[in-house]
Design a protein around this motif. Sequence first.
Motif, PDB file in Angstrom:
ATOM      1  N   ILE A   1      13.707  13.230   0.084  1.00 27.52           N
ATOM      2  CA  ILE A   1      14.823  13.115   1.022  1.00 27.52           C
ATOM      3  C   ILE A   1      15.126  11.647   1.301  1.00 27.52           C
ATOM      4  CG2 ILE A   1      15.479  13.556   3.436  1.00 27.52           C
ATOM      5  CD1 ILE A   1      13.839  16.247   3.115  1.00 27.52           C
ATOM      6  N   GLY A   2      14.119  10.806   1.176  1.00 26.63           N
ATOM      7  CA  GLY A   2      14.297   9.371   1.391  1.00 26.63           C
ATOM      8  C   GLY A   2      14.095   8.954   2.830  1.00 26.63           C
ATOM      9  N   ALA A   3      13.246   9.686   3.538  1.00 23.66           N
ATOM     10  CA  ALA A   3      13.015   9.404   4.954  1.00 23.66           C
ATOM     11  C   ALA A   3      12.330   8.057   5.146  1.00 23.66           C
ATOM     12  CB  ALA A   3      12.158  10.506   5.570  1.00 23.66           C
ATOM     13  N   ASP A   4      12.680   7.409   6.237  1.00 22.41           N
ATOM     14  CA  ASP A   4      12.024   6.167   6.636  1.00 22.41           C
ATOM     15  C   ASP A   4      10.768   6.449   7.444  1.00 22.41           C
ATOM     16  OD1 ASP A   4      14.128   4.270   5.677  1.00 22.41           O
ATOM     17  OD2 ASP A   4      15.326   5.430   7.110  1.00 22.41           O
ATOM     18  N   ILE A   5      10.799   7.553   8.192  1.00 21.64           N
ATOM     19  CA  ILE A   5       9.665   7.967   9.013  1.00 21.64           C
ATOM     20  C   ILE A   5       9.381   9.426   8.672  1.00 21.64           C
ATOM     21  CG2 ILE A   5       8.769   8.252  11.363  1.00 21.64           C
ATOM     22  CD1 ILE A   5      11.035   6.246  12.226  1.00 21.64           C
ATOM     23  N   ILE A   6       8.150   9.722   8.258  1.00 22.69           N
ATOM     24  CA  ILE A   6       7.794  11.088   7.864  1.00 22.69           C
ATOM     25  C   ILE A   6       6.674  11.612   8.757  1.00 22.69           C
ATOM     26  CG2 ILE A   6       8.553  10.729   5.486  1.00 22.69           C
ATOM     27  CD1 ILE A   6       5.651  10.481   4.654  1.00 22.69           C
ATOM     28  N   MET A   7       6.603  12.911   8.848  1.00 22.66           N
ATOM     29  CA  MET A   7       5.591  13.579   9.661  1.00 22.66           C
ATOM     30  C   MET A   7       4.665  14.394   8.763  1.00 22.66           C
ATOM     31  SD  MET A   7       6.142  12.816  12.783  1.00 22.66           S
ATOM     32  CE  MET A   7       7.289  11.525  13.181  1.00 22.66           C
ATOM     33  N   ALA A   8       3.407  14.478   9.144  1.00 24.79           N
ATOM     34  CA  ALA A   8       2.431  15.271   8.394  1.00 24.79           C
ATOM     35  C   ALA A   8       2.524  16.736   8.804  1.00 24.79           C
ATOM     36  CB  ALA A   8       1.013  14.753   8.656  1.00 24.79           C
ATOM     37  N   LEU A   9       2.383  17.620   7.838  1.00 25.10           N
ATOM     38  CA  LEU A   9       2.399  19.054   8.111  1.00 25.10           C
ATOM     39  C   LEU A   9       1.078  19.469   8.733  1.00 25.10           C
ATOM     40  CD1 LEU A   9       3.838  21.815   7.750  1.00 25.10           C
ATOM     41  CD2 LEU A   9       2.644  22.003   5.566  1.00 25.10           C
ATOM     42  N   ASP A  10       1.186  20.156   9.860  1.00 26.58           N
ATOM     43  CA  ASP A  10      -0.008  20.709  10.487  1.00 26.58           C
ATOM     44  C   ASP A  10       0.342  22.103  11.005  1.00 26.58           C
ATOM     45  OD1 ASP A  10       1.648  20.016  12.572  1.00 26.58           O
ATOM     46  OD2 ASP A  10       0.162  18.896  13.685  1.00 26.58           O
TER      47      ASP A  10
END
Length: 115
Positions: free
Chosen positions: A97-106
């Motif tokens: 997607i090209g995100a600048d800030i990503i989140m970890a899946l939990d």
Amino acid sequence: TTHELQNLPELNHGILLGNTYHLANEPGSDVVASHGGLHEMMNWNRNILTDSGGFQMVSLLQLAEITEQGVSFLDPAGSGTTLMLRPEDSIRHQNNIGADIIMALDDVVSSATYH
């Protein structure tokens, strides 16, 4: 609409949220990547934050099968296809997607207590 997207800079938002599950499901994160990422697709030159897809483990629970490996979602459109979302898949989709800030899946823990 295109008009609304053109007016976003006037609102002075510094960040846009992209939903990883929905973009991975349709049009597909590989399609987004092939168009230069969400920045290029939307002509958005500011930051993009993506979620991990974990919220859909709750909101789409009726379409999800959660295992130790990750979560498998049935297509909400009823095509019969599935989308497997493991932690490494979530990161791959967010990078596509090209995100600048990503989140970890939990896994979202239930707030209900059972005795």
